[in-house]
Write an enzyme that holds these catalytic residues in place. Structure first.
Site, PDB file in Angstrom:
ATOM      1  N   ALA A 112       0.837  -1.195   0.000  1.00 27.35           N
ATOM      2  CA  ALA A 112       0.000   0.000   0.000  1.00 27.35           C
ATOM      3  C   ALA A 112       0.875   1.249   0.000  1.00 27.35           C
ATOM      4  O   ALA A 112       1.834   1.336  -0.766  1.00 27.35           O
ATOM      5  CB  ALA A 112      -0.976  -0.040   1.164  1.00 27.35           C
ATOM      6  N   SER A 113       0.629   2.212   0.888  1.00 25.76           N
ATOM      7  CA  SER A 113       1.333   3.493   0.824  1.00 25.76           C
ATOM      8  C   SER A 113       2.800   3.417   1.226  1.00 25.76           C
ATOM      9  O   SER A 113       3.548   4.375   0.975  1.00 25.76           O
ATOM     10  CB  SER A 113       0.627   4.531   1.700  1.00 25.76           C
ATOM     11  OG  SER A 113      -0.537   4.992   1.058  1.00 25.76           O
ATOM     12  N   VAL A 114       3.234   2.336   1.816  1.00 22.15           N
ATOM     13  CA  VAL A 114       4.668   2.161   2.056  1.00 22.15           C
ATOM     14  C   VAL A 114       5.404   2.116   0.714  1.00 22.15           C
ATOM     15  O   VAL A 114       6.611   2.366   0.641  1.00 22.15           O
ATOM     16  CB  VAL A 114       4.925   0.900   2.912  1.00 22.15           C
ATOM     17  CG1 VAL A 114       6.413   0.606   3.054  1.00 22.15           C
ATOM     18  CG2 VAL A 114       4.299   1.081   4.307  1.00 22.15           C
TER      19      VAL A 114
END
Length: 407
Positions: A112-114
């Site tokens: 995801a946003s990582v």
């Protein structure tokens, strides 16, 4: 004096999937200095490592995560390091609940946003090679892009004001069975011109669209598909053999990929939005993410001075925390910088924290999108038994960190 230092390092608030730590320095130097040699820097860090202390912490961490699994529904993998060395790793639950296929630390999860830190790294690589500038406007690469005055730097630091493609695509993407990729995001914006949220550089506004546009710019500047660029320039050189960028067809590049589930343990169906990457889309394992963590101390991918720019606060209006290039930032009262990111997307939640002062790392990946990561605050007193620091963090549609007040 020690008590005063500790008190300054305690922030009120409820931690929701965010953990920071402040350590006592063995010298008067408070700032972290990146060196060009991993070995030279690690020598000083490794001397702080104590095997008996690490064994004690590993036992406590194992007890904690087993309890998280049984009582909080945690289903995922974890790797925790301190002083640059792994002190604990484990896997809890199943990659596929129906098949009861047990997780391992080599199971891949959607980050995801990582993923945003990898997109930022791609931009930094191209900047070092003179193939782009942070001050380039998007129109240099896409003349049809309808929003004037937005630079690469604004995209990196969430100051573009662009509308969220995960929302406006619902109105403009006709075929929900076809993946929406980064180039199509650009075309959609050029054709329909959805109204921006803010004028460029007026304020920080967390933007998944901005990082999707960055991935498209990487493709134009490098003349390579984003997933191919990342494989060639980052994942392969670092030996991240179980890491890739999703392109619609490559979900089986490792022997095991975790299935994403809702909090109610229902499979999250594949979505046309999964085709857009840069803001999300990287799959990896805790083992590979630790390779990434170590490489960030080495200068293997970009020069230390280039990387350090990613860890500089770019939003003057943000007070309690900030954002650099693909990283959330916190500078503690005791002077130590902490960088981290969370992620949340379609059944997956992720958390990656680095305290560069003592090279501690917390990596947690889960494929059941419940609230179990909200209890990660309890890892803090295990790693730093004499200090407690709770902090507040942000959320977005692809970011696992929940809002708990504050900036």
């Amino acid at each position: 004096m020690i008590k005063q230092t500790l008190l300054r390092c305690i922030y009120a608030g409820l931690l929701s999937a965010s953990l920071y730590a402040c350590t006592e320095s063995h010298s008067s130097e408070k700032k972290f200095v990146v060196t060009d040699s991993l070995q030279l820097h690690n020598d000083s860090i490794h001397r702080m490592f104590n095997q008996a202390d690490a064994a004690s912490k590993a036992y406590q961490l194992d007890t904690f995560f087993h309890s998280m699994h049984k009582k909080r529904g945690f289903n995922g993998t974890v790797l925790i390091a301190q002083h640059g060395q792994i002190i604990y790793k484990g896997a809890f639950g199943y990659a596929d609940l129906r098949k009861k296929d047990s997780l391992t630390t080599n199971t891949a999860f959607q980050l995801a946003s990582v993923s945003k830190q990898f997109t930022a790294m791609a931009v930094m690589i191209l900047k070092e090679r003179g193939l782009l500038s942070y001050d380039d406007e998007v129109q240099k690469y896409y003349p049809e892009f309808p929003y004037k005055g937005i630079t690469v730097r604004m995209l990196l630091t969430h100051r573009s004001g662009l509308p969220d493609y995960t929302y406006f695509s619902e109105d403009f993407w006709p075929d929900r069975k076809k993946f929406l990729d980064n180039q199509e995001v650009i075309k959609m914006m050029a054709k329909h011109q959805p109204k921006p949220y803010y004028l460029p550089d007026k304020r920080y506004d967390y933007s998944n669209t901005g990082y999707s546009v960055l991935a498209a710019i990487v493709e134009k500047a490098s003349k390579m598909k984003f997933e191919n660029f990342m494989q060639k320039e980052v994942f392969k050189p670092l030996g991240m053999t179980h890491t890739w960028v999703f392109n619609g067809n490559n979900t089986a590049l490792t022997e095991k990929v975790a299935v994403g589930y809702t909090a109610g343990r229902r499979v999250v169906a594949n979505s046309y939005l999964n085709g857009a990457t840069g803001d999300k889309g990287v799959y990896s394992t805790v083992e590979d993410m630790f390779k990434w963590d170590r490489a960030l101390y080495s200068g293997k991918i970009v020069k230390a001075t280039t990387l350090e720019e990613a860890f500089q606060p770019a939003n003057k209006e943000m007070k309690k925390e900030n954002y650099g290039y693909g990283w959330r930032l916190k500078t503690l009262d005791c002077g130590q910088p902490v960088v981290y990111h969370g992620g949340w997307w379609h059944g997956y939640k992720s958390y990656f924290m680095r305290n560069r002062h003592d090279q501690s790392t917390v990596i947690v990946l889960t494929n059941i999108a419940n609230h179990s990561l909200g209890h990660l605050k309890n890892v803090q007193p295990i790693l730093y038994p004499e200090q407690t620091l709770l902090t507040v963090a942000k959320t977005s549609p692809t970011d696992s960190v929940q809002v708990a007040g504050g900036e």
